[in-house]
Design a protein around this motif. Structure first.
Motif: not given
Length: 613
Positions: A96, A99, A101, A381-383, A447, A468-472
């Motif tokens: 990414h 985030q 990543r 994406v994060v994952d 991570t 670190l979160l699931d949204i931008y």
């Protein structure tokens, strides 16, 4: 398949020679890599664009060999990670651009590490985008001299506040320094200074302009000639490209005048498909007359050819690389480090590369080049998610997202899906992807932790870009101004040593010098409390009227943890956009030269309290 030069991975202390190498016994060549940002295959004169002016790069193509089936990832940080390591970006933790990543894993051996260990001077000038905090900064990853902007673009949230391509403040070996001029001119000028300073020893110069990445700012003398041209997408994009070409002319001239041109491996490439060179949807193939697509579908971010096939030019007169030659075999970013190790005769540690040396393509041998399968992805994406935006590539076929099949020999623009007609090919390529995924996904749960408490980084500045979160997250300065993405989030942290720490929470970066609830530069908040949560610590302090930061003094234990602070008010709570962490260094330790505490411009902002005497 991974190409293993040694049985097991080792550190440089155990480095040994790489068998038979091209430059053994000869004077090692210099290496200059120029990689532009968001400049696609169709953004050059030599690829067929009739409206952009790139005479120097066009000439370079005739002086060197063009890898004409060369592929990168569809976005910038993953490409840079793969180029620097010779390994898939998915394997090295960079899938990414935000985030948390985009930080290259600590264990990875970079191109700069390899050259540095072999006696080369190493320098980077421009965009790094593989981590802004220790131990991910370029000065931590093998570059002896570094001049760069933070994050993935000038003006993004971690970058020095107010940078806008002109007269900006950039990081020089870890310290901010204000420059005068246009960003691209500065990157090349600093690169030329480095070359001049190291002309009597082998050097590796990595010149990586952020142009023509957005925002689209450009000196008017370059953009004005493109105004009103109906075939031009954005005059500023074309102007930035012409400016890059002019700077390439200065680079070529400098190498000539210093007598270095013949024994310098000069590489020009780009990091992904065009960003501003086309005005159409990411995956589209229709031609609307704006820009030039190089007869490819897609643009930056696309998993179709236009997103990841880019030009790669290599020139080395002393190495007898053939002028004007085109290599049509499938090649990629992961091949470049193994190739340079081979050509330069470098000693290396034991590393399992995903790429392989392209020497036999540059210097055709009697043996036939073995066909292989390569894969590029666009996870973002994060994952990572299996089959998400991927292309499985062979010399003939492209399997897109596991379901669409295209014959590139007959359908270069990928308009006709042949999956139903060739199910056996789909099955074979899906099997190749399964093997790839089963390999690289083994460590997707790892991570990258930003390290606090290291004597190599007395102050660590954290930014919402790396939440670190699931949204931008709030990754751009305009998001900070607007108060966007005001949510609860966290940073992944490693505490390097037991000790006493100060953690300062801020809504604005330190150089802005504005209050937490100040609305004169953007959205005003009404926060009343600050809460610090890290490890076993959970403390709350009031936010005084007009406070620019709230500082907690805490004792932390060595280890992995999360920092998840909050500003709290009647309208809710949110993680501060910025946090600054300092620690009490070990007794008797002194700041090494070149790694000093940042000195902020007193005319622009105040010193943070921990730097005041």
């Amino acid at each position: 398949m991974r190409y293993t030069y040694f049985i097991k991975r080792a550190l440089f202390a155990g480095a040994v020679a790489l068998g038979t190498c091209f430059a053994k016994g000869a004077e090692k060549p210099n290496v200059v890599i120029v990689m532009t940002d968001d400049q696609g295959y169709g953004d050059f004169g030599f690829t067929g664009n009739e409206f952009v002016k790139t005479p120097t790069i066009d000439a370079l193509r005739e002086q060197g060999t063009l890898l004409d089936n060369f592929h990168v990832d569809p976005t910038c940080a993953p490409t840079r990670a793969a180029l620097m390591t010779g390994r898939y970006s998915d394997r090295v933790g960079v899938w990414h651009t935000v985030q948390g990543r985009s930080m290259l894993r600590r264990r990875e051996v970079t191109m700069a590490d390899v050259f540095s260990a072999n006696g080369y001077a190493t320098g980077i000038f421009g965009k790094w985008h593989l981590g802004d905090c220790y131990p991910y900064r370029p000065e931590d990853r093998g570059f002896q001299h570094s001049v760069y902007h933070a994050a993935g673009g000038i003006g993004q949230a971690p970058d020095y506040w107010g940078n806008d391509y002109f007269d900006d403040t950039y990081m020089v070996n870890g310290n901010p320094k204000r420059f005068e001029g246009f960003c691209t001119d500065i990157w090349f000028a600093e690169g030329l200074k480095f070359i001049e300073a190291n002309k009597d020893r082998p050097f590796f110069a990595y010149i990586v302009p952020n142009a023509p990445h957005g925002p689209f700012y450009c000196p008017e003398e370059y953009s004005d000639p493109y105004e009103g041209n109906p075939h031009v997408t954005y005059p500023e994009v074309y102007g930035m490209i012409e400016n890059i070409d002019d700077n390439m002319a200065l680079l070529v001239k400098e190498l000539d005048e210093l007598g270095l041109a013949d024994n310098t491996i000069l590489i020009f490439m780009t990091d992904n498909g065009t960003g501003g060179g086309l005005k159409r949807d990411r995956d589209a193939w229709e031609d609307n007359g704006k820009g030039f697509d190089g007869n490819m579908r897609g643009k930056k971010g696309s998993i179709y050819e236009g997103g990841h096939r880019v030009p790669f030019i290599i020139r080395w007169p002393d190495g007898k690389i053939e002028a004007g030659k085109s290599v049509e075999e499938l090649t990629a970013h992961i091949d470049i480090l193994p190739t340079l190790i081979d050509l330069c005769g470098l000693e290396i540690p034991a590393v399992e590369y995903d790429g392989m040396s392209l020497r036999d393509l540059l210097y055709p041998a009697s043996c036939r080049w073995k066909e292989r399968t390569l894969i590029v992805e666009n996870q973002r994406v994060v994952d990572p998610i299996k089959w998400r935006y991927c292309s499985v590539m062979t010399e003939q076929w492209r399997l897109v997202n596991g379901t669409e099949l295209y014959d590139l020999r007959k359908d270069h623009k990928q308009t006709t899906d042949l999956a139903a007609e060739y199910p056996e090919v789909v099955e074979r390529l899906r099997g190749n992807y399964e093997n790839f995924w089963n390999d690289v996904s083994q460590e997707h749960d790892l991570t990258g932790y930003m390290v606090i408490g290291s004597d190599q980084s007395p102050i660590v500045g954290l930014c919402s870009h790396d939440w670190l979160l699931d949204i931008y997250p709030a990754w751009d300065q305009k998001h900070i101004v607007n108060g966007d993405v005001a949510v609860e989030a966290k940073w992944a942290i490693e505490v390097e040593q037991d000790g006493h720490y100060e953690i300062s929470l801020r809504r604005w970066p330190v150089e802005v010098d504005k209050g937490i609830n100040d609305g004169t530069c953007g959205k005003a908040f009404n926060y009343e409390l600050a809460r610090l949560r890290i490890g076993d610590v959970d403390e709350i302090m009031p936010i005084p009227d007009g406070a620019k930061e709230v500082t907690f003094k805490v004792a932390l234990k060595k280890g992995i943890t999360e920092l998840s602070p909050l500003f709290i008010g009647p309208e809710g709570s949110a993680t501060p956009y910025y946090a600054y962490v300092t620690h009490q260094p070990r007794p008797g330790w002194q700041t090494p030269e070149g790694m000093g505490i940042p000195v902020y411009d007193p005319d622009f902002g105040r010193l943070p309290p921990q730097l005041k005497k």
